[in-house]
Design a protein around this motif. Structure first.
Motif, PDB file in Angstrom:
ATOM      1  N   GLN A   1     -12.849 -29.042  44.032  1.00 23.60           N
ATOM      2  CA  GLN A   1     -12.531 -28.668  42.649  1.00 23.60           C
ATOM      3  C   GLN A   1     -13.669 -29.041  41.699  1.00 23.60           C
ATOM      4  O   GLN A   1     -13.482 -29.745  40.702  1.00 23.60           O
TER       5      GLN A   1
ATOM      6  N   GLU B   1     -12.290 -19.188  39.728  1.00 20.61           N
ATOM      7  CA  GLU B   1     -13.350 -18.757  38.806  1.00 20.61           C
ATOM      8  C   GLU B   1     -14.607 -19.606  38.969  1.00 20.61           C
ATOM      9  O   GLU B   1     -15.720 -19.069  39.031  1.00 20.61           O
TER      10      GLU B   1
ATOM     11  N   LYS C   1      -8.923 -23.564  30.533  1.00 19.18           N
ATOM     12  CA  LYS C   1      -8.218 -24.347  31.542  1.00 19.18           C
ATOM     13  C   LYS C   1      -8.873 -24.102  32.896  1.00 19.18           C
ATOM     14  O   LYS C   1      -9.061 -22.958  33.310  1.00 19.18           O
ATOM     15  N   TYR C   2      -9.198 -25.175  33.570  1.00 19.46           N
ATOM     16  CA  TYR C   2      -9.955 -25.101  34.813  1.00 19.46           C
ATOM     17  C   TYR C   2      -9.267 -24.214  35.849  1.00 19.46           C
ATOM     18  O   TYR C   2      -8.059 -24.327  36.086  1.00 19.46           O
ATOM     19  N   SER C   3     -10.069 -23.323  36.466  1.00 14.17           N
ATOM     20  CA  SER C   3      -9.593 -22.459  37.541  1.00 14.17           C
ATOM     21  C   SER C   3     -10.515 -22.647  38.745  1.00 14.17           C
ATOM     22  O   SER C   3     -11.731 -22.467  38.632  1.00 14.17           O
TER      23      SER C   3
END
Length: 364
Positions: free
Chosen positions: A165, A253, A248-250
């Motif tokens: 992540q 993406e 918002k973290y993806s």
């Protein structure tokens, strides 16, 4: 820089470093290919000895300066935490830099975090004797090997970014712990930089094999420049939403961006280089060949080595907080003068003399 779309390309450290790997590989592959054409062989032992002599004296000087001199050049509230700590780390680990394996160390244990990509570039250069002869003697096999290396590195970047992540963009959710994790796992590791280096090797081979007087038809040229612009758009402009405050973290993406950035950037820059060198972009080539750029290019290596310690000196001597403004901070005349003067001094004292010593000691 975070939250500012206009500054997004500046904030992505992967862009300048992969540009460096592409150019380094292209120049090495081009000159070594010409030697293979003229002499039918390359003395690889002399090639690597020459590279070591060329790079190491300035690395040693920078390491000794950081270890034993820098801590006595000032003081400030952050001096012990930044400068003294950095000097203590360098006293223990700067010899890793002389072996070009410092990228195997943690970010907390490396002497000069900016010097990691000298190690990465030296390790990537070991691909040259494996790829170049095959490209010239067995073209299909060589080209297949280059494509496989590019694909493997691309897949590995996606998988690693997704698994841990990570992100290569300065998103607002970043913490110091996540930045260190990104550096240790992804940013400083050689296998994730193979894409741009392999593209550079292929470009250098192509320039040597095709010559420099190829006229590209207007339709093909237009298509090439359009594709180049599209690739750069997806590298520098489209992903700028990643740094917005409300983003918002993806995982998907950020993994996709980490995967395609080196490939898209290398293809776009490769097209620009090929057009300039083959006479299909005369105005752009004339601008990029200006004397000022040539002069600066002779000093960029020592500038790269010394700029980070000098910026640390300023950070360690600050005595009050201030409101960060990008252009105001980046273009401070006193700092520019100090960095430029130090760069010229190191270039004249170490870089240029050892280039001549290299030619005397290693005659190819």
């Amino acid at each position: 820089v975070c939250g500012n779309k206009l500054m997004f390309p500046v904030s992505i450290g992967w862009i300048p470093t992969d540009t460096f790997f592409l150019l380094s590989a292209m120049l090495a592959a081009y000159h070594l290919s010409n030697k293979m054409i003229q002499r039918k062989h390359v003395n690889w032992k002399n090639h690597y000895i020459s590279r070591y002599i060329r790079l190491t004296p300035a690395v040693l000087a920078e390491g000794m300066f950081t270890s034993y001199v820098m801590e006595y050049l000032g003081d400030g509230p952050m001096w012990y935490k930044l400068i003294k700590h950095d000097a203590d780390v360098c006293k223990k680990s700067y010899w890793w830099n002389l072996l070009y394996v410092q990228n195997f160390l943690s970010v907390l244990d490396v002497c000069g975090t900016h010097a990691y990509f000298l190690a990465v570039e030296m390790q990537l250069s070991l691909l040259l004797p494996l790829l170049l002869p095959v490209l010239w003697k067995h073209r299909v096999l060589g080209r297949t090997a280059v494509i496989i290396l590019i694909a493997l590195s691309t897949v590995m970047r996606y998988q690693t970014t997704s698994q841990h992540q990570l992100t290569i963009a300065p998103i607002h959710q970043l913490t110091q712990e996540k930045i260190f994790k990104f550096y240790d796992i992804l940013y400083s590791k050689t296998q994730y930089r193979v894409t741009s280096y392999a593209c550079g090797v292929a470009l250098g081979y192509l320039l040597s094999a095709t010559g420099r007087n190829i006229r590209i038809p207007k339709l093909l040229s237009g298509m090439g420049w359009t594709l180049c612009a599209v690739l750069l758009y997806f590298v520098m402009i489209y992903p700028s939403y990643l740094v917005q405050v409300d983003y918002k973290y993806s995982v998907v993406e950020n993994s996709l961006y980490a995967a395609y950035l080196p490939l898209f950037l290398s293809l776009a820059l490769g097209w620009v280089i090929w057009c300039c060198s083959s006479g299909n972009a005369e105005l752009l080539n004339k601008f990029l060949s200006c004397r000022i750029f040539k002069t600066c290019s002779k000093m960029c290596y020592t500038f790269y080595l010394i700029h980070f310690p000098l910026l640390f000196l300023r950070a360690g001597s600050l005595r009050s907080s201030f409101h960060f403004e990008f252009f105001e901070y980046m273009f401070k005349l006193p700092e520019i003068v100090v960095i430029a003067t130090t760069t010229v001094f190191l270039t004249l004292l170490f870089d240029l003399p050892f280039q001549q010593i290299k030619k005397i000691l290693v005659q190819d």
